[in-house]
Design an enzyme around this catalytic site. Structure first.
Site, PDB file in Angstrom:
ATOM      1  N   TYR A  43      46.025  34.464  39.806  1.00 25.99           N
ATOM      2  CA  TYR A  43      45.036  35.538  39.938  1.00 25.99           C
ATOM      3  C   TYR A  43      45.315  36.487  41.107  1.00 25.99           C
ATOM      4  O   TYR A  43      44.582  37.464  41.295  1.00 25.99           O
ATOM      5  CB  TYR A  43      43.636  34.939  40.126  1.00 25.99           C
ATOM      6  CG  TYR A  43      43.218  34.045  38.997  1.00 25.99           C
ATOM      7  CD1 TYR A  43      42.779  34.580  37.793  1.00 25.99           C
ATOM      8  CD2 TYR A  43      43.291  32.656  39.114  1.00 25.99           C
ATOM      9  CE1 TYR A  43      42.415  33.760  36.738  1.00 25.99           C
ATOM     10  CE2 TYR A  43      42.926  31.840  38.060  1.00 25.99           C
ATOM     11  CZ  TYR A  43      42.494  32.387  36.882  1.00 25.99           C
ATOM     12  OH  TYR A  43      42.139  31.574  35.840  1.00 25.99           O
TER      13      TYR A  43
ATOM     14  N   ASP B 115      35.279  43.640  43.965  1.00 25.41           N
ATOM     15  CA  ASP B 115      35.636  44.619  42.936  1.00 25.41           C
ATOM     16  C   ASP B 115      34.376  45.141  42.268  1.00 25.41           C
ATOM     17  O   ASP B 115      33.359  44.445  42.209  1.00 25.41           O
ATOM     18  CB  ASP B 115      36.554  43.977  41.893  1.00 25.41           C
ATOM     19  CG  ASP B 115      35.869  42.852  41.130  1.00 25.41           C
ATOM     20  OD1 ASP B 115      35.414  41.877  41.774  1.00 25.41           O
ATOM     21  OD2 ASP B 115      35.768  42.931  39.898  1.00 25.41           O
TER      22      ASP B 115
ATOM     23  N   ASN C  68      32.280  32.462  40.496  1.00 23.69           N
ATOM     24  CA  ASN C  68      30.877  32.208  40.171  1.00 23.69           C
ATOM     25  C   ASN C  68      30.206  31.229  41.133  1.00 23.69           C
ATOM     26  O   ASN C  68      28.989  31.078  41.098  1.00 23.69           O
ATOM     27  CB  ASN C  68      30.746  31.678  38.743  1.00 23.69           C
ATOM     28  CG  ASN C  68      31.214  32.676  37.725  1.00 23.69           C
ATOM     29  OD1 ASN C  68      31.499  33.834  38.032  1.00 23.69           O
ATOM     30  ND2 ASN C  68      31.308  32.234  36.490  1.00 23.69           N
TER      31      ASN C  68
ATOM     32  N   ASN D 244      28.980  37.931  39.025  1.00 23.96           N
ATOM     33  CA  ASN D 244      28.471  36.584  39.269  1.00 23.96           C
ATOM     34  C   ASN D 244      28.783  36.058  40.664  1.00 23.96           C
ATOM     35  O   ASN D 244      28.086  35.186  41.164  1.00 23.96           O
ATOM     36  CB  ASN D 244      28.976  35.630  38.193  1.00 23.96           C
ATOM     37  CG  ASN D 244      28.343  35.926  36.857  1.00 23.96           C
ATOM     38  OD1 ASN D 244      27.178  36.327  36.779  1.00 23.96           O
ATOM     39  ND2 ASN D 244      29.102  35.762  35.794  1.00 23.96           N
TER      40      ASN D 244
END
Length: 184
Positions: free
Chosen positions: A14, A90, A65, A111
């Site tokens: 990621y 973001d 989250n 989230n």
């Protein structure tokens, strides 16, 4: 003391995702100010000094989250009120490259922000929203898939991250009003 939280997902898979731009910004701040990362609070933590102010940089290693768990633990350890916490994240509702500093607000489906507000028991913390845009015309991806994809070379992520780090330094040195006038 001030805590700057960069939001992202852990793991090299990621690392260059639009959703991880918060991690990229705190990495840039650590680079600029000689911070070294260590594990603490289910996160990566670096302590730096910006203009003689002590600043903690935090990258939660929970999934996005669950970011609030790490933020709450760090805030409790440092005895910080929510207004001494800046979350860098973001924002798909802002055009690519646009920055917006603000205090409080809604979650716009983010989230990570929701988790932090739940754990701090208030949404009244500082935010630096970094515009990553939405899928372009003809791009069938939903927003969630788009933000979990890497920045494209033409997005100039390096300049975006540098400007966002500049905005954090301005927030620290000159406050919210000045940062808003300069970067929003």
């Amino acid at each position: 003391m001030w805590l700057v939280v960069g939001l992202g997902n852990p793991g090299s898979k990621y690392a260059r995702n639009r959703h991880n731009v918060g991690f990229m910004v705190v990495d840039e701040l650590a680079r600029r100010h000689g911070g070294s990362w260590r594990s603490k609070f289910s996160a990566r933590l670096a302590d730096v000094r910006i203009d003689d102010h002590r600043v903690g940089l935090l990258k939660p290693e929970t999934w996005m989250n669950e970011s609030g768990r790490a933020v709450q633990a760090a805030a409790a350890f440092y005895k910080l009120e929510p207004d001494a916490i800046l979350v860098v994240h973001d924002e798909g509702d802002l055009d690519l490259g646009r920055l917006q500093a603000r205090k409080g607000g809604g979650f716009a489906g983010h989230n990570g922000l929701r988790s932090i507000a739940q754990h701090l028991k208030t949404p009244e913390f500082m935010r630096l929203r970094i515009g990553v845009g939405r899928p372009g015309r003809g791009d069938p991806r939903p927003l969630a898939d788009y933000v979990l994809s890497n920045f494209e070379p033409h997005d100039d992520a390096e300049s975006l991250v540098a400007r966002a780090a500049d905005a954090v330094e301005t927030l620290d040195a000159e406050g919210l009003d000045r940062a808003q006038a300069q970067f929003n």
